[in-house]
Write a protein that holds these residues in place. Structure first.
Motif, PDB file in Angstrom:
ATOM      1  N   UNK A   1       3.273   5.787  -3.102  1.00  0.00           N
ATOM      2  CA  UNK A   1       4.431   6.522  -3.604  1.00  0.00           C
ATOM      3  C   UNK A   1       4.440   6.549  -5.133  1.00  0.00           C
ATOM      4  N   UNK A   2       4.141   5.406  -5.750  1.00  0.00           N
ATOM      5  CA  UNK A   2       4.115   5.322  -7.211  1.00  0.00           C
ATOM      6  C   UNK A   2       3.019   6.212  -7.775  1.00  0.00           C
TER       7      UNK A   2
ATOM      8  N   UNK B   1      -9.349   6.446  -7.296  1.00  0.00           N
ATOM      9  CA  UNK B   1      -8.019   6.407  -6.682  1.00  0.00           C
ATOM     10  C   UNK B   1      -7.807   5.045  -6.022  1.00  0.00           C
ATOM     11  N   UNK B   2      -8.818   4.553  -5.333  1.00  0.00           N
ATOM     12  CA  UNK B   2      -8.717   3.242  -4.685  1.00  0.00           C
ATOM     13  C   UNK B   2      -8.504   2.137  -5.715  1.00  0.00           C
TER      14      UNK B   2
ATOM     15  N   UNK C   1       0.164  -5.227  -9.284  1.00  0.00           N
ATOM     16  CA  UNK C   1       1.320  -5.247 -10.183  1.00  0.00           C
ATOM     17  C   UNK C   1       2.619  -5.392  -9.394  1.00  0.00           C
ATOM     18  N   UNK C   2       2.741  -4.654  -8.293  1.00  0.00           N
ATOM     19  CA  UNK C   2       3.930  -4.767  -7.453  1.00  0.00           C
ATOM     20  C   UNK C   2       4.082  -6.176  -6.909  1.00  0.00           C
ATOM     21  N   UNK C   3       2.973  -6.776  -6.506  1.00  0.00           N
ATOM     22  CA  UNK C   3       2.999  -8.151  -5.993  1.00  0.00           C
ATOM     23  C   UNK C   3       3.453  -9.116  -7.083  1.00  0.00           C
TER      24      UNK C   3
ATOM     25  N   UNK D   1       0.831  -1.198   0.000  1.00  0.00           N
ATOM     26  CA  UNK D   1       0.000   0.000   0.000  1.00  0.00           C
ATOM     27  C   UNK D   1       0.867   1.250   0.000  1.00  0.00           C
ATOM     28  N   UNK D   2       1.894   1.250   0.806  1.00  0.00           N
ATOM     29  CA  UNK D   2       2.798   2.412   0.884  1.00  0.00           C
ATOM     30  C   UNK D   2       3.563   2.601  -0.427  1.00  0.00           C
TER      31      UNK D   2
END
Length: 101
Positions: free
Chosen positions: A19-20, A36-37, A46-48, A14-15
């Motif tokens: 930031x992205x 936004x959510x 995507x990060x995961x 989430x953090x």
């Protein structure tokens, strides 16, 4: 929230997603809303995927012959795809599409 990451990874993802999104919108987001959510969830997924090396793999088997297809994508491709989705979701005043602006 319906994503693929487990609960223990949620705070960190989430953090990072925040930031992205702040970077992509140049800190223009003042009031989070449903769009936004949604963007946050897409970025977190995507990060995961990037962290877990997830790729698109399909396989088939016919009379003892197995074939696997993989279309692995790079981190840049995965995040670029999410950025394209974010640009489509958010109002134009939040996402800078111009070069050199």
């Amino acid at each position: 929230l319906g994503g693929k990451a487990d609960a223990s990874a949620f705070p960190r993802l989430s953090r990072l997603a925040q930031k992205k999104l702040d970077y992509w919108t140049q800190n223009r987001i003042k009031e989070p809303d449903e769009d936004i959510q949604l963007c946050m969830m897409l970025i977190m997924d995507a990060l995961w995927k990037v962290e877990n090396g997830e790729s698109n793999i399909a396989s088939t088997s016919n009379d003892g012959l197995s074939i696997s297809y993989a279309s692995a994508r790079t981190e840049e491709q995965i995040m670029g795809s999410v950025y394209d989705q974010v640009v489509e979701i958010l109002p134009v005043e939040l996402v800078n599409l111009g070069v050199g602006s």
